[in-house]
Every structure is written in C-alpha cells, then in structure tokens.
Design a protein around this motif. Structure first.
Motif, PDB file in Angstrom:
ATOM      1  N   THR A  25       0.831  -1.210   0.000  1.00 57.79           N
ATOM      2  CA  THR A  25       0.000   0.000   0.000  1.00 57.79           C
ATOM      3  C   THR A  25       0.861   1.254   0.000  1.00 57.79           C
ATOM      4  OG1 THR A  25      -1.681  -1.228   1.250  1.00 57.79           O
ATOM      5  CG2 THR A  25      -1.907   1.168   1.165  1.00 57.79           C
ATOM      6  N   LEU A  26       1.960   1.232   0.756  1.00 57.43           N
ATOM      7  CA  LEU A  26       2.860   2.384   0.772  1.00 57.43           C
ATOM      8  C   LEU A  26       3.477   2.611  -0.605  1.00 57.43           C
ATOM      9  CD1 LEU A  26       4.267   4.612   2.406  1.00 57.43           C
ATOM     10  CD2 LEU A  26       6.072   2.954   2.951  1.00 57.43           C
ATOM     11  N   ALA A  27       3.859   1.539  -1.280  1.00 52.33           N
ATOM     12  CA  ALA A  27       4.430   1.669  -2.621  1.00 52.33           C
ATOM     13  C   ALA A  27       3.408   2.272  -3.590  1.00 52.33           C
ATOM     14  CB  ALA A  27       4.896   0.308  -3.121  1.00 52.33           C
ATOM     15  N   LYS A  28       2.163   1.849  -3.496  1.00 56.41           N
ATOM     16  CA  LYS A  28       1.109   2.401  -4.362  1.00 56.41           C
ATOM     17  C   LYS A  28       0.873   3.878  -4.042  1.00 56.41           C
ATOM     18  CE  LYS A  28      -1.208  -2.075  -4.873  1.00 56.41           C
ATOM     19  NZ  LYS A  28      -2.385  -2.897  -4.471  1.00 56.41           N
ATOM     20  N   LEU A  29       0.965   4.222  -2.764  1.00 57.98           N
ATOM     21  CA  LEU A  29       0.822   5.620  -2.354  1.00 57.98           C
ATOM     22  C   LEU A  29       1.912   6.468  -2.998  1.00 57.98           C
ATOM     23  CD1 LEU A  29       0.253   6.816   1.311  1.00 57.98           C
ATOM     24  CD2 LEU A  29       1.987   7.881  -0.104  1.00 57.98           C
ATOM     25  N   HIS A  30       3.152   5.984  -2.938  1.00 60.83           N
ATOM     26  CA  HIS A  30       4.265   6.736  -3.538  1.00 60.83           C
ATOM     27  C   HIS A  30       4.076   6.885  -5.049  1.00 60.83           C
ATOM     28  CE1 HIS A  30       7.131   5.608   0.012  1.00 60.83           C
ATOM     29  NE2 HIS A  30       6.383   6.658   0.279  1.00 60.83           N
ATOM     30  N   GLN A  31       3.639   5.820  -5.701  1.00 63.24           N
ATOM     31  CA  GLN A  31       3.410   5.890  -7.150  1.00 63.24           C
ATOM     32  C   GLN A  31       2.348   6.929  -7.474  1.00 63.24           C
ATOM     33  OE1 GLN A  31       2.468   1.790  -8.163  1.00 63.24           O
ATOM     34  NE2 GLN A  31       4.512   1.475  -9.024  1.00 63.24           N
ATOM     35  N   PHE A  85       7.458  -6.548   5.040  1.00 63.59           N
ATOM     36  CA  PHE A  85       7.104  -5.186   4.643  1.00 63.59           C
ATOM     37  C   PHE A  85       7.895  -4.764   3.406  1.00 63.59           C
ATOM     38  CE2 PHE A  85       8.290  -0.663   4.914  1.00 63.59           C
ATOM     39  CZ  PHE A  85       7.052  -0.062   4.866  1.00 63.59           C
ATOM     40  N   LEU A  86       9.200  -4.987   3.437  1.00 61.91           N
ATOM     41  CA  LEU A  86      10.038  -4.617   2.287  1.00 61.91           C
ATOM     42  C   LEU A  86       9.663  -5.436   1.055  1.00 61.91           C
ATOM     43  CD1 LEU A  86      12.442  -2.969   1.206  1.00 61.91           C
ATOM     44  CD2 LEU A  86      13.923  -4.871   1.878  1.00 61.91           C
ATOM     45  N   HIS A  87       9.375  -6.724   1.256  1.00 57.23           N
ATOM     46  CA  HIS A  87       8.979  -7.582   0.135  1.00 57.23           C
ATOM     47  C   HIS A  87       7.696  -7.056  -0.506  1.00 57.23           C
ATOM     48  CE1 HIS A  87       8.313 -11.160  -2.274  1.00 57.23           C
ATOM     49  NE2 HIS A  87       7.113 -11.313  -1.726  1.00 57.23           N
ATOM     50  N   GLY A  88       6.727  -6.671   0.319  1.00 50.83           N
ATOM     51  CA  GLY A  88       5.478  -6.129  -0.209  1.00 50.83           C
ATOM     52  C   GLY A  88       5.709  -4.867  -1.004  1.00 50.83           C
ATOM     53  N   TYR A  89       6.575  -3.996  -0.489  1.00 53.45           N
ATOM     54  CA  TYR A  89       6.864  -2.747  -1.204  1.00 53.45           C
ATOM     55  C   TYR A  89       7.465  -3.042  -2.569  1.00 53.45           C
ATOM     56  CZ  TYR A  89       8.256   2.083  -1.993  1.00 53.45           C
ATOM     57  OH  TYR A  89       8.384   3.343  -2.520  1.00 53.45           O
ATOM     58  N   GLN A  90       8.433  -3.943  -2.602  1.00 57.32           N
ATOM     59  CA  GLN A  90       9.157  -4.197  -3.853  1.00 57.32           C
ATOM     60  C   GLN A  90       8.367  -5.047  -4.841  1.00 57.32           C
ATOM     61  OE1 GLN A  90      13.459  -3.360  -3.818  1.00 57.32           O
ATOM     62  NE2 GLN A  90      13.489  -5.076  -2.359  1.00 57.32           N
ATOM     63  N   LEU A  91       7.284  -5.672  -4.386  1.00 52.74           N
ATOM     64  CA  LEU A  91       6.387  -6.333  -5.328  1.00 52.74           C
ATOM     65  C   LEU A  91       5.715  -5.295  -6.228  1.00 52.74           C
ATOM     66  CD1 LEU A  91       4.526  -9.059  -3.197  1.00 52.74           C
ATOM     67  CD2 LEU A  91       6.135  -9.455  -5.091  1.00 52.74           C
ATOM     68  N   VAL A  92       5.487  -4.105  -5.697  1.00 46.66           N
ATOM     69  CA  VAL A  92       4.819  -3.035  -6.440  1.00 46.66           C
ATOM     70  C   VAL A  92       5.834  -2.196  -7.199  1.00 46.66           C
ATOM     71  CG1 VAL A  92       3.370  -0.971  -6.244  1.00 46.66           C
ATOM     72  CG2 VAL A  92       2.914  -2.976  -4.807  1.00 46.66           C
ATOM     73  N   GLN A  93       6.899  -1.775  -6.520  1.00 50.12           N
ATOM     74  CA  GLN A  93       7.960  -1.010  -7.192  1.00 50.12           C
ATOM     75  C   GLN A  93       9.295  -1.303  -6.505  1.00 50.12           C
ATOM     76  OE1 GLN A  93       7.312   3.229  -7.160  1.00 50.12           O
ATOM     77  NE2 GLN A  93       7.328   3.387  -4.944  1.00 50.12           N
ATOM     78  N   PRO A  94      10.214  -1.936  -7.213  1.00 47.17           N
ATOM     79  CA  PRO A  94      11.527  -2.263  -6.635  1.00 47.17           C
ATOM     80  C   PRO A  94      12.310  -1.004  -6.304  1.00 47.17           C
ATOM     81  CG  PRO A  94      11.100  -3.550  -8.618  1.00 47.17           C
ATOM     82  CD  PRO A  94      10.050  -2.483  -8.562  1.00 47.17           C
ATOM     83  N   LEU A  95      13.044  -1.061  -5.214  1.00 50.17           N
ATOM     84  CA  LEU A  95      13.936   0.028  -4.844  1.00 50.17           C
ATOM     85  C   LEU A  95      15.229  -0.069  -5.638  1.00 50.17           C
ATOM     86  CD1 LEU A  95      13.471  -0.143  -0.979  1.00 50.17           C
ATOM     87  CD2 LEU A  95      12.581   1.635  -2.484  1.00 50.17           C
ATOM     88  N   GLU A  96      15.861   1.070  -5.851  1.00 53.91           N
ATOM     89  CA  GLU A  96      17.142   1.076  -6.549  1.00 53.91           C
ATOM     90  C   GLU A  96      18.272   0.800  -5.563  1.00 53.91           C
ATOM     91  OE1 GLU A  96      17.669   4.511  -8.998  1.00 53.91           O
ATOM     92  OE2 GLU A  96      15.690   4.328  -9.938  1.00 53.91           O
ATOM     93  N   ASN A  97      19.413   0.384  -6.086  1.00 55.02           N
ATOM     94  CA  ASN A  97      20.546   0.020  -5.224  1.00 55.02           C
ATOM     95  C   ASN A  97      20.976   1.163  -4.319  1.00 55.02           C
ATOM     96  OD1 ASN A  97      20.707  -2.609  -6.164  1.00 55.02           O
ATOM     97  ND2 ASN A  97      22.158  -2.082  -7.809  1.00 55.02           N
TER      98      ASN A  97
END
Length: 340
Positions: free
Chosen positions: A149-155, A272-284
């Motif tokens: 949900t946080l990843a979708k919010l950021h998008q 939590f991190l896995h859920g975020y990166q399912l929506v949008q992966p973080l960069e290195n």
C-alpha cells in the motif's frame, strides 16, 4: 465614543484579565454545537475527547457512523501545512488509496479555523478508519500489505498537485533543524557525538537524487499504530501529520526505525520490504543508504518527541530519557546493523 468602539474596548478589557495559556482543551459540547453543524453529517449523538498527541483527537458518533475530529495545537502546524496534508489525503482517496480522508464543510473547506485562548487552531473531520490496530503488532501478511500500500501511495503521489507549500523532508529539515531542538538538552560529549554522526550521514546520502520516482510525497510516519486492519485484512492508513515531499526510501526507513525500537521480528520487517518491492523495486542507491536514513528517522522522531514534551510533559526529559535515545541511535550506527 461610537458603540462599535466601546464594544471593542470591552472585549480587549476582558482579554487583559484572562491569564495567558499555552494549551487549552476545547469542550466537546461546544464542538457539537459550534463546529460539527458545518458538516453535512447526521445528527451527532456523542463527542468525546479521545486522546492528546501532536494534535487533539475527538471521537464523534452520529446516528449512522463514526468520525474522527482532529484539532491542531497552536504553533505546531500552520494553516498551509495542514492544507497540504488534507489536500493530499483527498487526492489519495480519489486515487483509491485506502486512507482516512477529510470531509469538506458545507461551504467547501477542509479545515475550520478556531480562535482559541492560545492562538489559531484548525479542525478537520475525518472518516473513521474501519477495523483496529493489529493485535500484538503486525503479522507478516499485514506487514506485506502495508508495504504494498505504501508503494502504491508513492506511485500515486507523483500526480499530486497543490499550491500549499509544506516543508520538504530534506536533510536540512530532518537533521539540522532537529539538532537545534535537541542541543539545549545534550551534554558536550553527546553533542560532539551527534555532530560527527550527522556529518557522516550527510556524506552517505548526499547522492540521493530529488527526482521521481525516488522523490515522492511521503507519509512520514508509517507504522502499525497508524494503520487499521479489518477481520477481512482490509487496510486503512491514517495520521499524515508528518507527510511531505521526500525520498520514498525515507518512509521505509521510518518504518524500520519504529519497528527496531519496538523490537518487532525481522521477518515482519522483511515482509514489509517484500510487499513494497512487489509493487515497485527500490534502486541500489536506496538500499545502500537505508541504514543512514534510519538514523535520520531516529533523530527526527527524537526531536519531535522533545518538542512535544516541552509543551506537555517536561518531566519526561530527564537524563535517562536522553541516555536511552542516544544508546538506541548508537545501535542503529553499528556495523552489525541488520534491519531484516
């Protein structure tokens, strides 16, 4: 003397006899009769002072539903700060992000200005977040859903547009300003330690770009206490008082800072991190600066806590409080630091 002038003189004379206050609690009955009629809601059955945090929270019950009324503390947030937050929440609700969102008054205002004894305060009425805080904190399934949900919010936030100008979550705002708030309470040894630590943090994260998708509107305070889950595992986010433009990785770091301080299982943080990166992966570069950003979150949270205690609970600010916070910060700087 004209009647109007005599009236003003009478009011001024009354205010001269009132003892100055730094904080007042607004009466629930006056809220029912003077504030809530400005909203198109069913007749109010009950209004109670629910809790005092960075704002005052009232639980409002009508014949068919519940709401949350938030009244800002004077000198904590400006009208523009609050307008940014409320417009952002309204935008997120329109984008189908599950948030407790503000209702407009019948004259189409998101915030109501209140003349209190201590100065201007602002009231906002929110939908009630269905469900409740997770019992015993998040499980892995809930943590993953929060990350998604946080990843979708950021998008979604990249399309947000407002004329309200709120301070961005920059290093200057999060670190330099926070250090100014903490410094009066620090020993010379602690001050020197934090000065050196902050200089190192700045070197480690100076390469993070302030551009999309890494730069977004952040929630500012993602953790289990600001989320409700229903029995069907439906999620609703609330409390965006600390929101603003910032690095999306900072929101993840803020979640880590809270869960590390609470001793939550590494498996929950990993979910939590896995859920975020399912929506949008973080960069290195975001992953490599996560430890530094978690330290930033700790200092910022510490400074907010101190500012609140100065106004509402100064007895909390004893040597043990600062010792515990400083030791936790040192732990976050450890070479053995493992967030997941």
């Amino acid at each position: 003397m004209p009647v109007a002038d005599r009236s003003l003189q009478h009011i001024s004379g009354m205010s001269d006899h009132l003892f100055p206050v730094s904080y007042s609690t607004l009466a629930p009955q006056a809220i029912i009769t003077r504030l809530l009629p400005r909203y198109a809601i069913a007749p109010v059955k009950n209004c109670v002072f629910w809790m005092r945090g960075l704002s005052d929270i009232y639980l409002v019950e009508t014949e068919d539903r519940r709401y949350v009324l938030r009244i800002s503390h004077a000198h904590w947030r400006t009208h523009v700060d609050i307008q940014f937050e409320l417009e952002f929440l309204s935008f997120l609700q329109q984008q189908q992000i599950p948030v407790a969102y503000p209702l407009s008054t019948q004259d189409d205002k998101l915030a109501i200005e209140i003349d209190s004894l201590e100065g201007k305060r602002f009231a906002a009425l929110f939908t009630y977040a269905a469900g409740k805080v997770a019992l015993g904190d998040l499980n892995k399934s809930q943590a993953q859903k929060l990350g998604e949900t946080l990843a979708k919010l950021h998008q979604a936030s990249h399309a947000f547009c407002t004329y309200a100008d709120r301070p961005a979550l920059t290093i200057e705002y999060l670190l330099d300003n926070s250090l100014l708030d903490l410094s009066p309470f620090l020993s010379s040894t602690a001050q020197s330690y934090l000065n050196a630590a902050i200089a190192q943090i700045k070197k480690q994260i100076c390469q993070l770009p302030r551009e999309a998708p890494l730069w977004a509107v952040c929630w500012g305070d993602p953790h289990s206490g600001n989320v409700h889950f229903t029995e069907a595992n439906e999620i609703t986010l609330f409390d965006f008082d600390q929101c603003g433009y910032g690095w999306r990785a900072f929101d993840i770091a803020k979640f880590l800072q809270v869960t590390l301080q609470a001793g939550i299982s590494p498996s929950v943080r990993k979910a939590f991190l896995h859920g975020y990166q399912l929506v949008q992966p973080l960069e290195n570069i975001e992953l490599s600066t996560m430890q530094s950003l978690t330290q930033v979150a700790q200092i910022w949270s510490w400074a907010i806590s101190v500012k609140y205690a100065i106004a509402h609970n100064h007895s909390k600010l004893d040597p043990s409080y600062f010792h515990q916070r400083l030791e936790h910060f040192k732990m976050l700087r450890s070479p053995d630091w493992k967030p997941f």
